[in-house]
Design a protein around this motif. Structure first.
Motif, PDB file in Angstrom:
ATOM      1  N   GLY A  79     -75.686  18.675  57.209  1.00 53.84           N
ATOM      2  CA  GLY A  79     -75.071  17.390  56.955  1.00 53.84           C
ATOM      3  C   GLY A  79     -75.746  16.152  56.174  1.00 53.84           C
ATOM      4  O   GLY A  79     -76.896  16.233  56.253  1.00 53.84           O
ATOM      5  N   MET A  80     -74.976  15.318  55.356  1.00 54.65           N
ATOM      6  CA  MET A  80     -75.515  14.270  54.705  1.00 54.65           C
ATOM      7  C   MET A  80     -74.602  13.325  54.711  1.00 54.65           C
ATOM      8  O   MET A  80     -73.364  13.647  54.298  1.00 54.65           O
ATOM      9  N   VAL A  81     -75.012  11.944  55.269  1.00 55.06           N
ATOM     10  CA  VAL A  81     -73.930  10.999  55.143  1.00 55.06           C
ATOM     11  C   VAL A  81     -74.678   9.782  54.323  1.00 55.06           C
ATOM     12  O   VAL A  81     -75.967   9.353  54.338  1.00 55.06           O
ATOM     13  N   LEU A  82     -73.826   9.312  53.688  1.00 54.46           N
ATOM     14  CA  LEU A  82     -74.174   8.300  52.682  1.00 54.46           C
ATOM     15  C   LEU A  82     -73.243   7.023  52.581  1.00 54.46           C
ATOM     16  O   LEU A  82     -72.093   7.153  52.851  1.00 54.46           O
ATOM     17  N   ALA A  83     -74.293   5.892  52.735  1.00 53.93           N
ATOM     18  CA  ALA A  83     -73.664   4.403  52.749  1.00 53.93           C
ATOM     19  C   ALA A  83     -73.689   4.030  51.396  1.00 53.93           C
ATOM     20  O   ALA A  83     -74.411   2.904  51.210  1.00 53.93           O
ATOM     21  N   ARG A  84     -73.149   4.522  50.489  1.00 53.12           N
ATOM     22  CA  ARG A  84     -73.146   4.035  49.207  1.00 53.12           C
ATOM     23  C   ARG A  84     -71.812   4.048  48.711  1.00 53.12           C
ATOM     24  O   ARG A  84     -71.181   5.156  48.937  1.00 53.12           O
ATOM     25  N   PRO A  85     -71.214   3.200  47.673  1.00 49.15           N
ATOM     26  CA  PRO A  85     -70.021   3.331  47.041  1.00 49.15           C
ATOM     27  C   PRO A  85     -69.819   4.558  46.393  1.00 49.15           C
ATOM     28  O   PRO A  85     -70.646   4.966  45.409  1.00 49.15           O
ATOM     29  N   ALA A  86     -68.482   5.225  46.305  1.00 41.58           N
ATOM     30  CA  ALA A  86     -68.341   6.319  45.487  1.00 41.58           C
ATOM     31  C   ALA A  86     -68.658   6.155  44.225  1.00 41.58           C
ATOM     32  O   ALA A  86     -68.953   7.186  43.028  1.00 41.58           O
ATOM     33  N   GLU A  87     -68.095   5.097  43.776  1.00 40.02           N
ATOM     34  CA  GLU A  87     -68.311   4.449  42.150  1.00 40.02           C
ATOM     35  C   GLU A  87     -69.906   4.662  41.766  1.00 40.02           C
ATOM     36  O   GLU A  87     -69.964   5.183  40.309  1.00 40.02           O
ATOM     37  N   VAL A  88     -70.738   4.458  42.529  1.00 37.53           N
ATOM     38  CA  VAL A  88     -72.196   4.456  42.286  1.00 37.53           C
ATOM     39  C   VAL A  88     -72.679   5.846  42.274  1.00 37.53           C
ATOM     40  O   VAL A  88     -73.253   6.238  41.352  1.00 37.53           O
ATOM     41  N   LEU A  89     -72.419   6.549  43.381  1.00 32.00           N
ATOM     42  CA  LEU A  89     -72.806   8.014  43.312  1.00 32.00           C
ATOM     43  C   LEU A  89     -72.311   8.904  42.340  1.00 32.00           C
ATOM     44  O   LEU A  89     -72.856   9.552  41.973  1.00 32.00           O
ATOM     45  N   GLY A  90     -71.091   8.436  41.894  1.00 25.86           N
ATOM     46  CA  GLY A  90     -70.399   9.307  40.817  1.00 25.86           C
ATOM     47  C   GLY A  90     -70.951   9.064  39.524  1.00 25.86           C
ATOM     48  O   GLY A  90     -70.757   9.979  38.385  1.00 25.86           O
ATOM     49  N   THR A  91     -71.813   8.148  39.159  1.00 24.82           N
ATOM     50  CA  THR A  91     -72.450   7.987  37.804  1.00 24.82           C
ATOM     51  C   THR A  91     -74.035   8.433  38.134  1.00 24.82           C
ATOM     52  O   THR A  91     -74.511   8.420  37.061  1.00 24.82           O
ATOM     53  N   GLU A  92     -74.588   8.651  39.191  1.00 23.56           N
ATOM     54  CA  GLU A  92     -75.970   8.830  39.280  1.00 23.56           C
ATOM     55  C   GLU A  92     -76.306  10.500  39.004  1.00 23.56           C
ATOM     56  O   GLU A  92     -76.039  11.236  39.812  1.00 23.56           O
ATOM     57  N   ALA A  93     -76.996  10.560  37.923  1.00 21.48           N
ATOM     58  CA  ALA A  93     -77.231  11.841  37.482  1.00 21.48           C
ATOM     59  C   ALA A  93     -78.461  12.400  38.458  1.00 21.48           C
ATOM     60  O   ALA A  93     -78.605  13.653  38.804  1.00 21.48           O
ATOM     61  N   PHE A  94     -79.339  11.678  38.641  1.00 29.27           N
ATOM     62  CA  PHE A  94     -80.615  12.062  39.628  1.00 29.27           C
ATOM     63  C   PHE A  94     -80.211  12.374  40.934  1.00 29.27           C
ATOM     64  O   PHE A  94     -80.216  13.740  41.358  1.00 29.27           O
ATOM     65  N   LEU A 113     -73.143  22.508  52.657  1.00 30.51           N
ATOM     66  CA  LEU A 113     -73.626  21.329  52.699  1.00 30.51           C
ATOM     67  C   LEU A 113     -72.499  20.438  53.272  1.00 30.51           C
ATOM     68  O   LEU A 113     -71.539  20.497  52.378  1.00 30.51           O
ATOM     69  N   GLN A 114     -72.284  19.486  54.088  1.00 27.95           N
ATOM     70  CA  GLN A 114     -71.314  18.615  54.492  1.00 27.95           C
ATOM     71  C   GLN A 114     -71.534  17.425  54.161  1.00 27.95           C
ATOM     72  O   GLN A 114     -72.598  16.878  54.884  1.00 27.95           O
ATOM     73  N   MET A 115     -71.061  16.494  53.424  1.00 26.81           N
ATOM     74  CA  MET A 115     -71.430  15.218  53.055  1.00 26.81           C
ATOM     75  C   MET A 115     -70.040  14.336  53.315  1.00 26.81           C
ATOM     76  O   MET A 115     -68.959  14.712  53.475  1.00 26.81           O
ATOM     77  N   LYS A 116     -70.676  13.166  53.893  1.00 26.82           N
ATOM     78  CA  LYS A 116     -69.456  12.282  54.364  1.00 26.82           C
ATOM     79  C   LYS A 116     -69.912  10.885  53.518  1.00 26.82           C
ATOM     80  O   LYS A 116     -71.168  10.524  53.756  1.00 26.82           O
ATOM     81  N   ILE A 117     -69.063  10.111  53.164  1.00 28.33           N
ATOM     82  CA  ILE A 117     -69.469   8.693  52.690  1.00 28.33           C
ATOM     83  C   ILE A 117     -69.068   7.418  53.484  1.00 28.33           C
ATOM     84  O   ILE A 117     -67.716   7.762  53.983  1.00 28.33           O
ATOM     85  N   VAL A 118     -69.680   6.857  54.032  1.00 29.89           N
ATOM     86  CA  VAL A 118     -69.420   5.909  55.047  1.00 29.89           C
ATOM     87  C   VAL A 118     -69.715   4.368  54.583  1.00 29.89           C
ATOM     88  O   VAL A 118     -70.240   4.396  53.389  1.00 29.89           O
ATOM     89  N   ASP A 119     -69.456   3.239  55.112  1.00 30.82           N
ATOM     90  CA  ASP A 119     -69.562   1.912  54.771  1.00 30.82           C
ATOM     91  C   ASP A 119     -70.721   1.223  55.298  1.00 30.82           C
ATOM     92  O   ASP A 119     -71.002   0.051  54.821  1.00 30.82           O
ATOM     93  N   SER A 120     -71.465   1.835  56.191  1.00 33.77           N
ATOM     94  CA  SER A 120     -72.589   1.041  56.757  1.00 33.77           C
ATOM     95  C   SER A 120     -73.462   1.977  57.574  1.00 33.77           C
ATOM     96  O   SER A 120     -73.122   3.451  57.721  1.00 33.77           O
ATOM     97  N   THR A 121     -74.780   1.446  57.838  1.00 31.76           N
ATOM     98  CA  THR A 121     -75.613   2.239  58.645  1.00 31.76           C
ATOM     99  C   THR A 121     -74.986   2.597  59.964  1.00 31.76           C
ATOM    100  O   THR A 121     -75.332   3.694  60.394  1.00 31.76           O
ATOM    101  N   GLU A 122     -74.202   1.614  60.723  1.00 33.73           N
ATOM    102  CA  GLU A 122     -73.927   2.135  61.868  1.00 33.73           C
ATOM    103  C   GLU A 122     -73.208   3.081  61.900  1.00 33.73           C
ATOM    104  O   GLU A 122     -73.058   3.879  62.652  1.00 33.73           O
ATOM    105  N   ALA A 123     -72.274   3.372  60.773  1.00 33.90           N
ATOM    106  CA  ALA A 123     -71.287   4.353  60.836  1.00 33.90           C
ATOM    107  C   ALA A 123     -71.928   5.975  60.392  1.00 33.90           C
ATOM    108  O   ALA A 123     -71.717   6.703  60.863  1.00 33.90           O
ATOM    109  N   GLU A 124     -73.193   5.685  59.836  1.00 33.41           N
ATOM    110  CA  GLU A 124     -74.103   6.830  59.438  1.00 33.41           C
ATOM    111  C   GLU A 124     -74.596   7.346  61.110  1.00 33.41           C
ATOM    112  O   GLU A 124     -74.245   8.616  61.231  1.00 33.41           O
ATOM    113  N   ILE A 125     -75.105   6.488  61.818  1.00 35.55           N
ATOM    114  CA  ILE A 125     -75.434   6.810  63.052  1.00 35.55           C
ATOM    115  C   ILE A 125     -74.412   7.310  63.888  1.00 35.55           C
ATOM    116  O   ILE A 125     -74.475   8.516  64.625  1.00 35.55           O
ATOM    117  N   ASP A 126     -73.301   6.915  63.670  1.00 37.06           N
ATOM    118  CA  ASP A 126     -72.165   7.231  64.731  1.00 37.06           C
ATOM    119  C   ASP A 126     -71.666   8.688  64.283  1.00 37.06           C
ATOM    120  O   ASP A 126     -71.294   9.431  65.111  1.00 37.06           O
TER     121      ASP A 126
END
Length: 385
Positions: A79-94, A113-126
């Protein structure tokens, strides 16, 4: 004409999974015997096991992830949880290259690999808590490490196998892999200082992230040591912020002679502003980036950047996480072979035309260390980037 009802040799109906009960019916044994056979457990003869496995393969049976989870077997998912906007992730080549390297190694071991985008660190922990309770993943990759990161103690308490991407330090008892951002920063500052730039700006990403703080500190310290005026301009991640930050820098009475950007996308946005202002690169202002991708190599002039393979970084991270999961499964706190914290890749500087007009076109030349003993620049011709 009435069609005869025959058992389906390669499945049991449209949209329906083949079950252990289906295999048992074909083999003329109990479901318990099938379970023992396909899971490699004792309790059935070798001949019966071989017959059951052959039938399971013929029927294209796949084990149910839910059933494996209930049985305590690996679910073969990271699993990988990301608290970043999709617009930013979508442009990051690295980041895209890092995930590609991660998935390449995981796929060889039949992991997903299961990925999830959330809006906060608290949501990552949950999400970590929920995944553990539901046995959804075997382990997690933690990215965007922060100073005093609340995810670290939460994961330590949960006991969910985890690998932190970032460091040094600030990852508690969890294992980590990282790239030496302080060394990368010194490479950039030393090179620009040797090119005669006495005022250097850094257009920085999200200051909440540890690697940004590491870069900020190393940048200010190294500039001060070399008698260079440092300017740190916060921009957040994203091209819009980088463009605004660059315009603000150019509007200063003491505008910098060189600008270092935290990503190649940010660098391109800044270069657009520089060119709109009628400035020449590198004659009027030098440009460099912490990331090296096709974007930096194909721009004219090609952009000086930190060479560190994001794909290889992902490969190293995946291999290390699989070790962590195996250690956890075997009851070992950590592998004796690998330290809890390790540098994944040694960064090098790829010097190109955006800082040195005499550098070879896209391939540039490499610089592996800061100032040499003689105070001169160490150059190695780069064969490929």
């Amino acid at each position: 004409m009435t069609a005869s009802k025959q058992s389906r040799p390669r499945g049991s109906g449209r949209g329906r999974r083949v079950t252990i009960a289906d295999i048992a019916g074909r083999a003329g044994v109990t479901s318990a015997a099938v379970s023992l056979a396909v899971n490699g457990r004792p309790g059935v003869s070798d001949a019966t096991r071989a017959r059951i496995v052959a039938i399971a393969e013929e029927m294209q049976w796949e084990p149910s992830p839910a059933a494996r989870a209930l049985a305590g077997a690996p679910v073969l998912t990271i699993g990988m949880v990301l608290a970043r906007p999709a617009e930013v992730l979508g442009t990051e080549a690295f980041f895209g290259a890092f995930v590609a390297g991660l998935q390449e190694v995981l796929s060889r071991r039949d992991y997903s690999l299961q990925m999830k985008i959330v809006d906060s660190t608290e949501a990552e922990i949950d999400t970590f808590r929920r995944w553990l309770a539901q046995r959804r993943v075997d382990g997690v990759v933690v990215v965007d490490l922060r100073q005093d990161d609340p995810r670290i103690p939460a994961l330590e308490e949960l006991g969910l196998p985890a690998l932190v991407i970032g460091g040094p330090g600030h990852h508690g008892a969890l294992p980590s892999v990282y790239v030496d951002d302080a060394h990368a920063t010194r490479l950039l500052v030393d090179h620009l200082g040797e090119r005669g730039h006495r005022s250097i700006a850094r257009v920085a990403g999200n200051e909440d992230f540890l690697h940004i703080l590491v870069r900020d500190r190393a940048f200010t310290e190294r500039c001060t040591e070399l008698g260079i005026t440092p300017v740190v301009q916060d921009a957040g991640f994203g091209t819009r912020g980088a463009g605004i930050a660059t315009a603000e820098l150019l509007a200063r009475e003491d505008a910098p002679h060189a600008i270092i950007f935290d990503s190649d996308e940010m660098a391109l946005a800044g270069i657009h502003v520089v060119e709109e202002a009628g400035l020449r690169i590198p004659e009027d202002i030098a440009i460099a980036s912490y990331e090296d991708s096709a974007l930096t190599r194909t721009h004219r002039p090609p952009i000086t950047s930190i060479g560190r393979s994001a794909i290889e970084y992902g490969r190293v991270a995946a291999a290390r996480l699989l070790e962590v999961i195996e250690d956890s499964r075997d009851g070992r706190a950590a592998s004796a072979k690998t330290p809890p914290e390790s540098r994944a890749i040694e960064p090098v500087l790829v010097v190109r035309g955006s800082t040195d007009p005499d550098a070879p076109e896209a391939e540039g030349y490499l610089r592996h260390s800061a100032l040499s003993e003689e105070g001169s620049e160490v150059r190695v011709r780069q064969e490929s980037c």
